[in-house]
Write a protein that holds these residues in place. Sequence first.
Motif, PDB file in Angstrom:
ATOM      1  N   GLU A  96       0.834  -1.186   0.000  1.00 15.86           N
ATOM      2  CA  GLU A  96       0.000   0.000   0.000  1.00 15.86           C
ATOM      3  C   GLU A  96       0.879   1.251   0.000  1.00 15.86           C
ATOM      4  O   GLU A  96       1.984   1.261   0.526  1.00 15.86           O
ATOM      5  N   ASN A  97       0.350   2.290  -0.604  1.00 20.99           N
ATOM      6  CA  ASN A  97       1.034   3.587  -0.682  1.00 20.99           C
ATOM      7  C   ASN A  97       2.254   3.579  -1.594  1.00 20.99           C
ATOM      8  O   ASN A  97       3.074   4.494  -1.555  1.00 20.99           O
ATOM      9  N   ILE A  98       2.381   2.524  -2.403  1.00 20.48           N
ATOM     10  CA  ILE A  98       3.397   2.474  -3.450  1.00 20.48           C
ATOM     11  C   ILE A  98       2.691   2.376  -4.801  1.00 20.48           C
ATOM     12  O   ILE A  98       1.969   1.409  -5.060  1.00 20.48           O
ATOM     13  N   ASP A  99       2.876   3.381  -5.629  1.00 25.28           N
ATOM     14  CA  ASP A  99       2.349   3.374  -6.998  1.00 25.28           C
ATOM     15  C   ASP A  99       3.487   2.892  -7.894  1.00 25.28           C
ATOM     16  O   ASP A  99       4.295   3.676  -8.382  1.00 25.28           O
ATOM     17  N   LEU A 100       3.563   1.570  -8.070  1.00 30.06           N
ATOM     18  CA  LEU A 100       4.685   0.957  -8.765  1.00 30.06           C
ATOM     19  C   LEU A 100       4.478   0.952 -10.274  1.00 30.06           C
ATOM     20  O   LEU A 100       3.424   0.538 -10.774  1.00 30.06           O
ATOM     21  N   ARG A 101       5.520   1.387 -10.990  1.00 31.32           N
ATOM     22  CA  ARG A 101       5.543   1.318 -12.453  1.00 31.32           C
ATOM     23  C   ARG A 101       6.924   0.803 -12.845  1.00 31.32           C
ATOM     24  O   ARG A 101       7.912   1.177 -12.226  1.00 31.32           O
ATOM     25  N   VAL A 102       6.993  -0.036 -13.855  1.00 30.57           N
ATOM     26  CA  VAL A 102       8.247  -0.719 -14.192  1.00 30.57           C
ATOM     27  C   VAL A 102       8.678  -0.372 -15.613  1.00 30.57           C
ATOM     28  O   VAL A 102       7.870  -0.399 -16.538  1.00 30.57           O
TER      29      VAL A 102
END
Length: 285
Positions: free
Chosen positions: A149-155
Motif C-alpha cells: 500500500e502507498n506504493i504506486d509501482l511502475r516498471v
Amino acid sequence: MNTNKSVLVTGGTGNIGSAIVAELLAQGYQVKVLCKDATSAQKAQDMGAVAVAGSLTEPQRWLEALTACEAMIHTACTFDEQMGAIDTALMQAVAGHASGRAAPLVLVYTAGCWAYGSHDEVITETTPKHSVADFQWMLDNIAWLSGKENIDLRVVSPANVVREEEHYLPPILSWELERCGHPVLPADEAQTWPLVERKNLAELYRLVLERGRQGEEYIGSAEHRAPLARLLRQLSEQPIECAQAAQWAEIYGTWTEGYALQQVFSSDKAIRELGWQPKLFLNLD
C-alpha cells in the motif's frame, strides 16, 4: 504529474540515470540525486540537481529526503554478489517509509530485458519471464512491491542501453575490443541484440512518470535486431572472435549470461499508451 514536482533518482550520475536527470530538469522537474561520494555529488550539482548524500546500503541515512518527493526513479545497482540482497533491503526500507505518506509514492523501478530469458517469438510485456539467475531478484522485488500500500509501482524494462557518443556500441563490446585488440562476440556473427539509446530511454522514463499506470510495465527498445557484427566492423577491420560467452562469465561474472540470450522486443505498449517514440539510430547499409 505536474512538472514542478520533486523526484529522487538513484543512479542519477550513471549511464541511464544521468540521461533521466537531464530529461527531467529540461522539463522543469525538481530533481534530487542520491550520491555516494563527493565526486557524484559534484556531478549532480553540475547537472543542476540537488545532491543527496547516501548509499544504497544505508537507506536510513537519506530516506527523509524522499519525504518531500512525489516520485522516486530507481536505476542504481551495485553489480556485485550482494546486489540482489541490497536491492531487496532498499525496497523494503522505501516501502516502509512510504507507508506513512499522505499520498502514494510513485516508484519507477528498473527491470531489464534479461528478466525475460530467451524467446523465439517477439517479446511483449505479457511474455512469460525466465530471468537470468543473477537478476531474478528484480522480478521478486517487483512482485513484492506490487502488493504494498502507498506504493504506486511502475516498471521500465530497457533493452541493452547504448550511447550516441560511443557509436551506439554496447559497453561490453567496447571493453572487449580494448582488452583483446580485436572484436569479440559471445555467440556468432549472426547474433543481434535489442538496443535503445540512453537519451531516448530517458524520455520513456519521464513518460512513465507522467502517464504510466500503476502496476504496469513498459518495454523500452528501439533497434530491435541490431546486427552486432556490422556494428563492430564500423570500428575495427580485425576478424571477429566468436563463442566467447563462457570466457565473459569468467572475466566479468555470471550476469553476462544475458548477452547470449535470443531476444527481439516490441515497444508497442509504450508507443500506444504513453506516446513514446523509439528513435532508430543505426544506418548500416
